[in-house]
Scaffold this active site. Structure first.
Site, short mmCIF file in Angstrom:
data_model
loop_
_atom_site.label_atom_id
_atom_site.label_comp_id
_atom_site.label_asym_id
_atom_site.label_seq_id
_atom_site.Cartn_x
_atom_site.Cartn_y
_atom_site.Cartn_z
N LYS A 186 9.69 -5.22 -1.65
CA LYS A 186 8.28 -4.99 -1.31
C LYS A 186 7.86 -5.95 -0.20
O LYS A 186 8.25 -7.13 -0.20
CB LYS A 186 7.43 -5.21 -2.56
CG LYS A 186 5.95 -4.91 -2.38
CD LYS A 186 5.18 -5.11 -3.68
CE LYS A 186 3.71 -4.79 -3.56
NZ LYS A 186 2.98 -4.95 -4.84
N SER A 206 0.23 -1.03 -6.41
CA SER A 206 0.45 -1.21 -4.99
C SER A 206 1.91 -1.16 -4.54
O SER A 206 2.18 -1.07 -3.36
CB SER A 206 -0.15 -2.55 -4.55
OG SER A 206 0.54 -3.63 -5.17
N SER A 243 0.86 -3.17 -10.70
CA SER A 243 1.46 -2.63 -9.48
C SER A 243 2.96 -2.36 -9.53
O SER A 243 3.50 -1.77 -8.60
CB SER A 243 1.17 -3.55 -8.31
OG SER A 243 -0.14 -3.31 -7.85
N1 GLN Z 1 -4.56 -1.86 -8.92
C1 GLN Z 1 -4.78 -3.24 -9.17
C2 GLN Z 1 -5.55 -3.84 -8.03
O1 GLN Z 1 -5.92 -3.12 -7.17
C3 GLN Z 1 -3.49 -3.95 -9.39
C4 GLN Z 1 -2.76 -4.25 -8.16
C5 GLN Z 1 -1.54 -5.10 -8.38
O2 GLN Z 1 -1.01 -5.18 -9.49
N2 GLN Z 1 -1.13 -5.76 -7.32
O3 GLN Z 1 -5.81 -4.99 -7.97
#
Ligand code: GLN
Length: 492
Positions: free
Chosen positions: A79, A154, A178
């Site tokens: 990532k 994400s 994410s």
């Molecule tokens: N969807 C969550 C956010 O927008 C989690 C994102 C993540 O785990 N990086 O913060």
């Protein structure tokens, strides 16, 4: 055989690499070919490191297979929030467009030391803020099961790439779901380890008290292999747990000889199995629980009563930490610097206005607000207190069960652009994943079938007590083997 190498699991290709049946260069090339064939539709990868990957593979081949290196010759993706020496690390943001780190994150260094070949960097929501990968400043990744749908986020690039066979495993990061939510949307396996189990050194910080790096793969064994490589104490990360990590892969293999779940108590929280969850999601998840019962598991009802407060608590804590972490991107030290500014405040303002996208700006503003003198007690302090109650819910539930299970997401992958107009709706979709990060505990998502209505993958989530990754892996393997979900995406 070489042309469909990409359909094999990580552990299967590793066996072929170990015996010399497949060379490291052939494995890397198979993935690069698969990328070339699928990327025009998928857009999962931000940077393909073909030359350095083939060079690394050629050096491995020259030295010959090394059974002591757990991932010898295995091509993986990372990532883009995680630093890999010499490769661009943009975090999905324009503000880091030209940032090339001169060091490896510990997780990447561990992968390389284990013989893995880094193929490139995957797309993500900018600074890991989002649930669909649509907040990337660069491109929108499609879901390999249906190109009109999001891959989740994400870590959507990593999930789509693993599902589509562009690599045998990928690193993701999970601050509020994410890893697990995109794994669920793309029909793969994803683990969010216990906070502190995997070093965060070299990970671009979003919410430092929540962030964890973890593996995303097509099988549970593959995830165990990758986790064994990246887990462990790291003196470079002061929040890293000062205890050795077990050999998760060996533990899983030893258990698999028995293979049943006798004596395991599966906890089903009332708050995760009722209202607001699509019927097709509930049906697939129930099927997996029934399969576990068939293997000897006992099912108990549990409650996580503070679940309704999780979304509000998470978004206060995460945004507060983000506003502080992202203060370092000021046009002076890192990344984009506006050339038109005439004074220092102007340099900060213009660099940040041009470098950060709308969702990141929104979160910096809200995060700064909840930390400000007049509002700290009302928001941040309150959220920190509720966070403690949310953790206590889990500790109480684990008094009567060994593993907690529920859906990873209330619904399967939604359409591209379907939720972008309504950030609040997007935040609410994280309802089942964020409590775990607030509690600092380990969890994973495994595929358990396709929704009867949508035809899209459904993920089951498993939660464990602190450092309970071995137990999670065993339970996950038993359930996934019993359900045998379809794994070949139809959209690509
Ligand atoms: N969807 C969550 C956010 O927008 C989690 C994102 C993540 O785990 N990086 O913060």
């Amino acid at each position: 055989m070489t042309h469909d190498l990409h359909t094999l699991s990580l552990t299967a290709v590793r066996d072929l690499l170990r015996t010399g049946e497949v060379t490291a260069v052939a494995a890397a090339q198979a993935c690069l070919d698969r990328m070339a064939a699928t990327e025009p539709k998928l857009h999962a990868v931000l940077h393909t490191a073909a030359a350095s990957a083939l060079d690394a593979a050629a050096s491995l081949d020259a030295a010959g297979p090394d059974p002591k290196k757990r991932l010898w010759g295995v091509p993986v993706l990372v990532k883009d929030a995680i630093c890999a020496k010499g490769l661009p690390t943009t975090c999905g943001s324009k503000i880091l467009e030209h940032f090339v780190p001169f060091y490896d994150a510990t997780a990447v260094a561990e992968l390389k030391a284990a013989g893995a070949v880094i193929l490139g960097k995957t797309n993500m929501d900018e600074f890991a803020m989002g649930s669909s990968t649509e907040n990337s400043a660069y491109q929108t990744t499609a879901n390999p099961w249906n190109l009109a749908k999001v891959p989740g986020g994400s870590s959507g690039g990593s999930a789509a790439a693993v599902s589509a066979g562009q690599c045998f495993g990928a690193l993701g990061t999970d601050t509020g779901g994410s890893i697990r939510q995109p794994a669920s949307f793309c029909g793969i396996v994803g683990i969010k380890p216990t906070y502190g189990r995997v070093s965060r050194y070299g990970l671009v910080a979003y919410g430092s008290s929540l962030d964890q790096i973890g593996p995303m793969t097509r099988t549970v064994e593959d995830a165990a292999a990758m986790l064994t490589v990246i887990a462990g104490h790291d003196p470079k990360d002061s929040t890293s747990a000062p205890q050795d990590a077990p050999d998760y892969e060996a533990a899983l293999a030893a258990w698999a000889k028995a293979g049943d779940l006798k004596g395991l108590r599966l906890g089903l929280p009332d708050e995760y199995w009722g209202e607001g969850v699509d019927a097709e999601v509930l049906a697939c998840c129930r099927g997996a629980v029934d399969a576990a019962k068939g293997l000897g598991a006992e099912v108990v009802r549990v409650s996580l009563p503070h679940t309704p407060y999780a979304v509000a608590t998470y978004y206060i804590v995460a945004m507060a930490e983000a506003s502080s972490n992202l203060a370092r991107f000021d046009g002076v030290r890192y990344g984009l610097r506006d050339a038109t500014a005439t004074d220092l405040p102007g340099l900060y303002e213009l660099s940040r206005a041009k470098g950060f996208g709308p969702e990141v700006q929104r979160r910096i503003v809200i995060g700064t607000y909840v930390l400000s003198a007049g509002y700290y007690d009302a928001y941040y302090r309150k959220a920190a207190q509720v966070r403690r109650l949310i953790r206590q819910d889990f500790l109480d539930a684990f008094a009567s069960c060994d593993v907690i299970v529920g859906p990873t997401s209330p619904f399967t992958a939604f359409g591209i652009a379907e939720m972008t107009e309504d950030p609040l709706q997007m935040y609410l979709s994280d309802i089942f994943t964020i409590s775990l990060n607030l509690a600092g505990l380990p969890g994973m998502s495994i595929p358990v079938g396709l929704g009867a209505k949508s035809g899209m993958p459904v993920g089951l989530q498993l939660f464990g007590p602190a450092f309970g990754e071995e137990r999670l892996l065993r339970t996950a393997k038993a359930m996934m083997d019993a359900v045998a979900p379809p794994m070949t995406p139809r959209g690509i």
